[in-house]
Structures are given as structure tokens and as C-alpha cells.
Scaffold this motif. Structure first.
Motif, PDB file in Angstrom:
ATOM      1  N   PRO A 145       0.830  -1.203   0.000  1.00 54.92           N
ATOM      2  CA  PRO A 145       0.000   0.000   0.000  1.00 54.92           C
ATOM      3  C   PRO A 145       0.870   1.261   0.000  1.00 54.92           C
ATOM      4  N   GLY A 147      -0.239   4.422   0.814  1.00 52.61           N
ATOM      5  CA  GLY A 147      -0.903   5.527   1.497  1.00 52.61           C
ATOM      6  C   GLY A 147       0.075   6.581   1.971  1.00 52.61           C
ATOM      7  N   PRO A 254      -3.880   1.577   4.787  1.00 58.28           N
ATOM      8  CA  PRO A 254      -3.211   1.901   3.521  1.00 58.28           C
ATOM      9  C   PRO A 254      -1.777   2.394   3.693  1.00 58.28           C
ATOM     10  N   TYR A 298      -9.007   2.998  -0.605  1.00 56.12           N
ATOM     11  CA  TYR A 298      -7.700   2.719  -1.203  1.00 56.12           C
ATOM     12  C   TYR A 298      -7.776   1.523  -2.156  1.00 56.12           C
ATOM     13  N   TYR A 301      -8.949   2.776  -5.330  1.00 59.39           N
ATOM     14  CA  TYR A 301      -7.873   3.507  -5.992  1.00 59.39           C
ATOM     15  C   TYR A 301      -6.884   2.545  -6.631  1.00 59.39           C
TER      16      TYR A 301
END
Length: 579
Positions: A145, A147, A254, A298, A301
Motif C-alpha cells: 500500500p 498511502g 493503507p 484505497y 484507488y
């Protein structure tokens, strides 16, 4: 009889007395404490004449010297707003001097770290966060991830360079310590114990290294601390605090996927702390929905923008294979021929470790890949892992257990197969990780800084770097037994629950923070042990220990008070003795 002259003089003295007393009454109030002096030795006894009383009062006032009007009646009080702020800050420092000393030490260490390695430190995985969304550099595309990239790196790169990222992470480190200290004071922990509980996050050199490195660990810690502080700010969390805590804890996933495990202790705490079933249902649903919002967002996304699929990461099967290949005994496994080709020899499993079995180009899965012309091995690795878990579950549990207790070691060392701890130690020169990050060329740290927003040449101030390395290697870290003590006290604090409806009881607070620590640390150890993954212990286990110790002390005091019982009135005791 009184002679005429003497009587007249006496009468004149009496007549002047009211005038003098009137003047005294008209004196400004701030002078009265110094002018009006009462001499107890001259007090008129009962039965004396009024004339004697008046004469005594006049003589007493007349004997005292006059005091200048400019002399202050009380201690000076600061008049300006700046003076009041200075006096108030001084009072705060006097009350919290232990924390002030620790913050001063932590601030000094962070300033030294910031100037020792400029503009920031890089790790092997830093590339995936700096370049992961650049599809032209697909070789360094993100599998984990990102993030951290979306929340920190991209916004910072729009306005300044990566040196500001390190500065921001140092500020987060100090902020976490202050927030946790204030939380513990609100929940009844004594000042000195609360200060000692935040000392690890302020002074631990591995924490300083993480704050200086372009990696998501510090942001993850800050989000975990934010969620814990919001939930524990009040003995019974209100709906707005539950919503904000759910968003903070959900956003941690994330950033680091192990944050998904935080939903369990948070949900248990909210359901247990609520006053009634209606509140439990409302707050539990709100927490779950707010936690899921960043996670699902997320994943969407990842599906639409990154084209990685509707998932947080595609590395789960690879690390599950690494763990089971490291733990399993292939000689005793019932496997298909293709699955058996993924088995490492015992010597290679011990040498490579989990990380090597996943990432080393000489690992069994890589050799299989070459023989079968780049065929995707994700499905085969998953089936191999499930076969080991099904046939040899105790070996897998034992392998995870051995890794999970390494954090409690007295010193920071690694055993064969572990991820090298030197990756998270300060070096006398700028660290490199070939072939990903080299000293020179296109893969150098300087080239990466230039491609990712500037910051100048990667440079080291050697005297400061040498000092930091010496500090880190010679006691500048949190010993494992301290973390073990925090865990044990936190667990003991869970069992101090008293009355079910008592909101001041700390047992639920111990449940939340100890459960969060176990969820994050054990969740990481399920796949791989790394000293980097143990950093969240610095902001959870010492706090759990302080809350647990306070809960135990409160329970002991309450038990002694109940055993002593209420004191009997004096009249009842005298009556019992008379009988």
C-alpha cells in the motif's frame, strides 16, 4: 477627681481621636495592611473604661512609622500578556520537569540527526514510495500500500523537498510523546511514571533512524497513537471521538497493511465501554464503517488508478510462502511435483530466512520461474503454503512464536536468516543498498533525490554520524525486558476490572492499548520478523505498562479501604466502652 487642666487635655485627646481614625479609614486599601497595626498586648480588658481604650488605640497608631505609598502591598503580578505567559510556562515546567528534560534530550537528538544525514535517509523500499505511481518506472512499481505516498510524499513534493519530510516525521515523534503523556495524566497516571513511559519514543535511536528515513513507519505510528488517544480521551468514548478514531485507525491500513488488525481491539473496546446496548450498536457500527472507509477507498484507488486489482497488496501469498517454506519440513510433506520444487533445503531455509525466501533471486521459486519461462508462481506458492499449514500447523506456530519473542531480547541482535539489523542502524557514511541504491550512478541516492523533488546531494556530517552510531550501539535503545514488563503489566491491568459500570476503571484502557500492541506486532510476525516492524512497540507497550501499574495500584488501594471499613463515631466507641 481629675484636675481641670488634665481633664481638659484628656477631653481634647478624645475629641481628636475620631478625626485620626477617620483618616485611617480613608487610607487606600492597599496600604491598610501595613498601617493599621493591632498590638494584642495593648488590648483593653473587659471592664476597662472607654477612655482608656481610645487612648490605647491612638498611641498604637501614632507609634507606627508611616510607609511610603509606592511600596507594594503584595507580591508583584505580571501585567502584560507576555509576562503572564512566561510565568504560566514556568509553572508548567516546574510541574512536569521530568517530561521537560526528556523532551529536551529528544529534541537535541533529532536536531543532530537532521543535520547528520541530509536531506534524508533512504531505504531499499523508499523507491517504491517515491516512484511507485510513476508507470514509466514500472520496475519499481509499488506492491505494498502506498498511502504514505498519497498522504505525505506527494503533498510535500508539491511545495518543498524531501528534507521537509524528515523534519515533519521528527515533529510527529515529539507530538506522539506529548499526546500520550497528556492522555496518561487524564487517566490517573502519576507524572513521573507517565514521563518514563514516553521516554522510549523520545530517546530510542531506532525511532530516530525511522524518523529520518523516507519510509511509512512513523506515519503509521502517529495514526495508531491518534486512534488510541481519541478512544481513551474519555472513560466512555462519545460518538464523535469514535468516528474520528475509526478514520485514524482505518487510514493506518493503507500506510502499512498490518493496520487492518487494529479493528479487532478497537471494536472490542468500544462495545465494552458503551453504557447500554443501543449505544453499543450505534458506536460499534460507526467505528466499523469509518474504519472500512479508508480501506475500501484505497482498494478502489488500487483497482481504478494503479491497476493492481481491488486489494491492498499482492504480496500476501509471497510472504505466506516464505513463512511456511521456512517453517515446514518438506521431507514429511505430501506435495505435488510442482509444489515440491518450491521446497528449500533445511540449510538454505536457515540461511535465507523468510525475507530471503521471498526476495532472493536464488530462492526456489525464482529457479522454478526460470525453468518455466516466467510463468506466474503466485498460485503455486499459495497452494504450497496451504499444504504446509494444513499438514504441519504446529511447526508454523512454533516458527512464528520464536520470532515473536525476539523483541524481548536484552540487546538488539539478529540471528541467522533474520533481516539484517544494520539496515536500521546509523552508519558513518551515507548508507547504500545495492543494486537498488548505490553510491554512484543512476541508482545513487543523489540521483533519486533529484528525480523525486530535490533536496540536494546526499551528504553526511561524519562527526555527528559517528556520535549517533556510538549512541545507538551502546545503549541508545529500549531494552527488551522493559517492553516485556510493559506487556505483562498491561495484561495484568486488564484483569483489574471492578464494577461493570465504573467508567474510571482502567481495565478497558489496558485492553485497548495492549490489544493494539499485540495485534500490530504479532500481525507482522505472522509473515516476517524485522526490527523495523517492532517500532510500534515503543508507543504502545510502555504506555500499557504505565496504565496497568496504575490500575493495579488503584485496585490495591480500594481493597485496603474496603478492608479497613468506615470509622465508627466517637460517641459509639465511648458507649461501647461504657457497657
Amino acid at each position: 477627681m481629675i484636675p481641670a487642666k488634665k481633664a481638659a487635655g484628656h477631653q481634647r485627646g478624645i475629641s481628636r481621636c475620631p478625626i485620626r481614625l477617620t483618616l485611617i479609614r480613608l487610607t487606600p486599601i492597599r496600604l491598610m495592611p501595613r498601617i493599621r497595626v493591632i498590638d494584642r498586648s495593648e488590648t483593653v480588658l473587659p471592664g476597662s473604661s472607654p477612655e482608656a481604650a481610645a487612648e490605647s488605640t491612638v498611641e498604637t497608631v501614632a507609634e507606627k512609622p508611616a510607609i511610603a505609598a509606592s511600596w507594594p502591598a503584595t507580591s508583584p503580578v505580571p501585567g502584560s500578556r507576555l509576562d503572564r505567559a512566561i510565568w504560566s510556562a514556568g509553572g508548567v515546567l516546574r510541574r512536569h520537569w521530568v517530561l521537560a528534560l526528556l523532551i529536551a534530550g529528544g529534541l537535541l537528538l533529532r536536531v543532530v540527526t537532521q543535520f547528520a544525514y541530509e536531506p534524508a535517509l533512504l531505504f531499499i523500499d523508499s523507491k517504491k514510495y517515491l516512484l511507485g505511481t510513476d508507470f514509466k518506472l514500472g520496475a519499481w512499481g509499488s506492491f505494498d500500500p502506498i498511502g504514505y505516498t498519497l498522504l505525505v510524499l506527494k503533498p510535500v513534493q508539491m511545495f518543498t523537498n524531501l528534507g521537509f519530510v524528515a523534519l515533519l516525521q521528527h515533529v510527529l515523534g515529539l507530538g506522539m510523546a506529548v499526546a500520550l503523556y497528556v492522555l496518561m495524566l487524564r487517566r490517573g497516571v502519576v507524572r513521573w511514571l507517565a514521563a518514563l513511559a514516553v521516554a522510549p519514543v523520545l530517546l530510542d535511536a531506532y525511532q530516530l533512524n525511522a524518523e529520518q528515513t523516507i519510509m511509512p513507519d512513523v506515519l503509521f505510528e502517529a495514526l495508531v497513537v491518534a486512534g488510541i488517544v481519541l478512544l481513551l480521551w474519555r472513560p466512555r468514548p462519545t460518538l464523535p471521538f469514535v468516528i474520528l478514531a475509526g478514520l485514524a485507525l482505518g487510514t493506518s491500513a493503507p500506510v502499512r497493511q498490518v493496520g487492518e488488525a487494529l479493528i479487532l481491539p478497537a471494536l472490542i473496546y468500544v462495545l465494552a465501554a458503551a453504557r447500554d446496548w443501543r449505544t453499543r450498536l450505534l458506536q460499534g457500527a460507526a467505528l466499523f464503517a469509518c474504519f472500512a472507509l479508508p480501506v475500501v477507498g484505497y482498494m478502489g484507488y488500487s483497482k481504478v488508478v494503479l491497476h493492481y486489482g481491488f486489494e491492498m497488496s499482492n504480496m500476501g501469498d509471497a510472504y505466506l510462502y516464505g513463512r511456511t517454506a521456512h517453517a515446514g519440513d518438506c521431507a514429511a510433506l505430501n506435495l505435488t511435483p510442482d509444489e515440491r520444487s518450491l521446497c528449500p533445503t533445511p540449510a538454505k531455509a536457515l540461511t535465507y530466512g523468510v525475507d530471503g525466501l521471498v526476495n532472493n533471486p536464488k530462492a526456489p521459486w525464482a529457479r522454478y520461474l526460470k525453468r518455466h519461462h516466467n510463468e506466474n508462481t503466485a498460485s503455486l506458492q499459495r497452494h504450497f503454503a496451504y499444504a504446509v499449514i494444513k499438514q504441519q500447523p504446529l511447526r508454523v506456530v512454533g516458527d512464528i512464536s520464536r520470532d515473536s519473542i525476539k523483541i524481548f531480547a536484552l540487546t538488539r541482535t539478529t540471528v541467522q536468516g533474520d533481516t539484517p539489523i544494520k539496515r536500521w542502524q546509523f552508519q558513518n557514511v551515507y548508507p547504500t543498498f545495492p543494486p537498488g541504491i548505490t553510491a554512484k550512478g543512476g541508482n545513487s541516492a543523489t540521483s533519486l533525490f533529484a528525480a523525486a523533488g530535490g533536496g540536494g546531494k546526499a551528504r553526511v556530517r561524519r562527526p555527528l554520524a559517528v556520535g549517533l552510531r556510538f549512541y545507538q550501539l551502546h545503549g541508545g535503545y529500549t531494552p527488551g525486558p522493559v517492553l516485556l514488563l510493559g506487556l505483562l503489566l498491561g495484561l495484568a491491568g486488564i484483569f483489574t476490572f471492578g464494577r461493570r459500570r465504573d467508567p474510571a476503571n482502567l481495565s478497558l484502557a489496558c485492553l485497548l492499548i495492549t490489544g493494539s500492541a499485540v495485534a500490530v506486532l504479532l500481525g507482522a510476525d505472522l509473515y516476517e520478523f524485522s526490527w523495523r516492524y517492532q517500532l510500534p512497540a515503543l508507543v504502545t507497550l510502555p504506555i500499557a505498562g504505565a496504565l496497568g501499574a496504575t490500575a493495579i495500584a488503584q485496585q490495591v488501594r480500594n481493597r485496603r479501604a474496603r478492608q479497613a471499613g468506615p470509622a465508627a463515631p466517637v460517641e459509639e466507641l465511648e458507649a461501647q466502652q461504657a457497657r
